[in-house]
Design a protein around this motif. Sequence first.
Motif, PDB file in Angstrom:
ATOM      1  N   PHE A   1      43.690  81.614 -24.673  1.00  0.00           N
ATOM      2  CA  PHE A   1      42.582  81.548 -25.753  1.00  0.00           C
ATOM      3  C   PHE A   1      43.120  80.939 -27.061  1.00  0.00           C
ATOM      4  N   VAL A   2      44.099  81.300 -27.613  1.00  0.00           N
ATOM      5  CA  VAL A   2      44.779  80.827 -28.750  1.00  0.00           C
ATOM      6  C   VAL A   2      44.934  79.343 -28.647  1.00  0.00           C
ATOM      7  N   TYR A   3      45.361  78.945 -27.593  1.00  0.00           N
ATOM      8  CA  TYR A   3      45.396  77.410 -27.252  1.00  0.00           C
ATOM      9  C   TYR A   3      44.372  76.777 -27.357  1.00  0.00           C
TER      10      TYR A   3
ATOM     11  N   ILE B   1      42.422  67.915 -22.399  1.00  0.00           N
ATOM     12  CA  ILE B   1      42.505  67.955 -20.924  1.00  0.00           C
ATOM     13  C   ILE B   1      43.366  69.417 -20.460  1.00  0.00           C
ATOM     14  N   THR B   2      44.441  69.752 -21.245  1.00  0.00           N
ATOM     15  CA  THR B   2      45.041  70.909 -20.782  1.00  0.00           C
ATOM     16  C   THR B   2      44.538  72.201 -21.503  1.00  0.00           C
ATOM     17  N   ALA B   3      43.976  71.841 -22.479  1.00  0.00           N
ATOM     18  CA  ALA B   3      43.240  72.958 -23.354  1.00  0.00           C
ATOM     19  C   ALA B   3      42.131  73.732 -22.426  1.00  0.00           C
ATOM     20  N   GLY B   4      41.443  72.767 -21.733  1.00  0.00           N
ATOM     21  CA  GLY B   4      40.217  73.093 -20.889  1.00  0.00           C
ATOM     22  C   GLY B   4      40.726  73.576 -19.483  1.00  0.00           C
ATOM     23  N   LEU B   5      41.323  72.998 -18.947  1.00  0.00           N
ATOM     24  CA  LEU B   5      42.097  73.086 -17.566  1.00  0.00           C
ATOM     25  C   LEU B   5      42.713  74.399 -17.546  1.00  0.00           C
ATOM     26  N   PHE B   6      43.549  74.717 -18.483  1.00  0.00           N
ATOM     27  CA  PHE B   6      44.603  75.872 -18.634  1.00  0.00           C
ATOM     28  C   PHE B   6      43.524  77.143 -18.577  1.00  0.00           C
ATOM     29  N   GLY B   7      42.421  76.986 -19.545  1.00  0.00           N
ATOM     30  CA  GLY B   7      41.489  77.987 -19.258  1.00  0.00           C
ATOM     31  C   GLY B   7      40.575  78.311 -18.584  1.00  0.00           C
ATOM     32  N   VAL B   8      40.368  77.197 -17.539  1.00  0.00           N
ATOM     33  CA  VAL B   8      39.169  77.304 -16.450  1.00  0.00           C
ATOM     34  C   VAL B   8      40.264  77.973 -15.445  1.00  0.00           C
ATOM     35  N   ILE B   9      41.489  77.348 -14.961  1.00  0.00           N
ATOM     36  CA  ILE B   9      42.459  77.798 -14.165  1.00  0.00           C
ATOM     37  C   ILE B   9      42.773  79.279 -14.334  1.00  0.00           C
ATOM     38  N   ILE B  10      43.272  79.798 -15.399  1.00  0.00           N
ATOM     39  CA  ILE B  10      43.800  81.026 -15.751  1.00  0.00           C
ATOM     40  C   ILE B  10      42.548  82.015 -15.604  1.00  0.00           C
ATOM     41  N   GLY B  11      41.357  81.596 -16.230  1.00  0.00           N
ATOM     42  CA  GLY B  11      40.114  82.583 -16.287  1.00  0.00           C
ATOM     43  C   GLY B  11      39.785  82.787 -14.920  1.00  0.00           C
TER      44      GLY B  11
ATOM     45  N   ALA C   1      39.095  87.031 -19.782  1.00  0.00           N
ATOM     46  CA  ALA C   1      39.125  85.924 -18.874  1.00  0.00           C
ATOM     47  C   ALA C   1      37.720  85.185 -18.581  1.00  0.00           C
ATOM     48  N   PHE C   2      36.659  85.556 -18.695  1.00  0.00           N
ATOM     49  CA  PHE C   2      35.456  85.074 -18.475  1.00  0.00           C
ATOM     50  C   PHE C   2      35.260  84.286 -19.847  1.00  0.00           C
ATOM     51  N   ILE C   3      35.552  84.844 -20.990  1.00  0.00           N
ATOM     52  CA  ILE C   3      35.607  83.864 -22.281  1.00  0.00           C
ATOM     53  C   ILE C   3      36.494  82.901 -22.148  1.00  0.00           C
ATOM     54  N   VAL C   4      37.544  82.994 -21.788  1.00  0.00           N
ATOM     55  CA  VAL C   4      38.737  81.785 -21.709  1.00  0.00           C
ATOM     56  C   VAL C   4      38.069  80.565 -20.746  1.00  0.00           C
ATOM     57  N   MET C   5      37.390  80.953 -19.693  1.00  0.00           N
ATOM     58  CA  MET C   5      36.866  80.335 -18.567  1.00  0.00           C
ATOM     59  C   MET C   5      35.798  79.512 -19.133  1.00  0.00           C
ATOM     60  N   PHE C   6      34.868  80.226 -19.864  1.00  0.00           N
ATOM     61  CA  PHE C   6      33.737  79.703 -20.452  1.00  0.00           C
ATOM     62  C   PHE C   6      33.902  78.519 -21.330  1.00  0.00           C
ATOM     63  N   PHE C   7      34.827  79.101 -22.416  1.00  0.00           N
ATOM     64  CA  PHE C   7      35.602  77.680 -23.332  1.00  0.00           C
ATOM     65  C   PHE C   7      36.347  76.766 -22.797  1.00  0.00           C
ATOM     66  N   GLY C   8      36.929  76.726 -21.666  1.00  0.00           N
ATOM     67  CA  GLY C   8      37.596  75.924 -20.688  1.00  0.00           C
ATOM     68  C   GLY C   8      36.595  74.901 -20.330  1.00  0.00           C
ATOM     69  N   PHE C   9      35.585  75.405 -19.562  1.00  0.00           N
ATOM     70  CA  PHE C   9      34.246  74.807 -18.933  1.00  0.00           C
ATOM     71  C   PHE C   9      33.612  73.868 -20.170  1.00  0.00           C
ATOM     72  N   GLY C  10      33.607  74.389 -21.547  1.00  0.00           N
ATOM     73  CA  GLY C  10      32.857  73.816 -22.576  1.00  0.00           C
ATOM     74  C   GLY C  10      33.872  72.789 -23.043  1.00  0.00           C
ATOM     75  N   LEU C  11      34.952  72.688 -23.131  1.00  0.00           N
ATOM     76  CA  LEU C  11      36.060  71.725 -23.711  1.00  0.00           C
ATOM     77  C   LEU C  11      35.977  70.425 -22.650  1.00  0.00           C
ATOM     78  N   LEU C  12      35.799  70.899 -21.303  1.00  0.00           N
ATOM     79  CA  LEU C  12      35.850  69.733 -20.405  1.00  0.00           C
ATOM     80  C   LEU C  12      34.670  68.886 -20.277  1.00  0.00           C
ATOM     81  N   GLY C  13      33.585  69.889 -20.420  1.00  0.00           N
ATOM     82  CA  GLY C  13      32.273  69.107 -20.611  1.00  0.00           C
ATOM     83  C   GLY C  13      32.039  68.330 -21.990  1.00  0.00           C
TER      84      GLY C  13
END
Length: 93
Positions: A15-17, A43-53, A70-82
């Motif tokens: 999340f901090v990343y 890419i790493t900010a997005g993927l790391f969040g999606v994978i961990i979440g 974890a859901f918030i982190v995963m949501f931010f990860g998908f948003g960054l990748l999008g």
Amino acid sequence: MSKIKVWYVLVVISFVYQVSFLYIYLTERLVDFNSIFADTYWITAGLFGVIIGAYIMIKVNIGLFGKILAFIVMFFGFGLLGLLLLALAITSM
């Protein structure tokens, strides 16, 4: 350290990343970076969040607060990748 604490630490680090990336992106300092480093950071900010979440949401019994985080982190990860895909589509036109 128990396994649950390790997962909490991983979620908080992710999340901090992501927040640090969003700060750099929104203050438009990302253009100062090398293009390879900027893309890798994005890419790493997005993927790391999606994978961990996703892993925590599916496999780990961490409790309700951990699942929400974890859901918030995963949501931010998908948003960054999008956002990355949108930026790539716009710049390729």
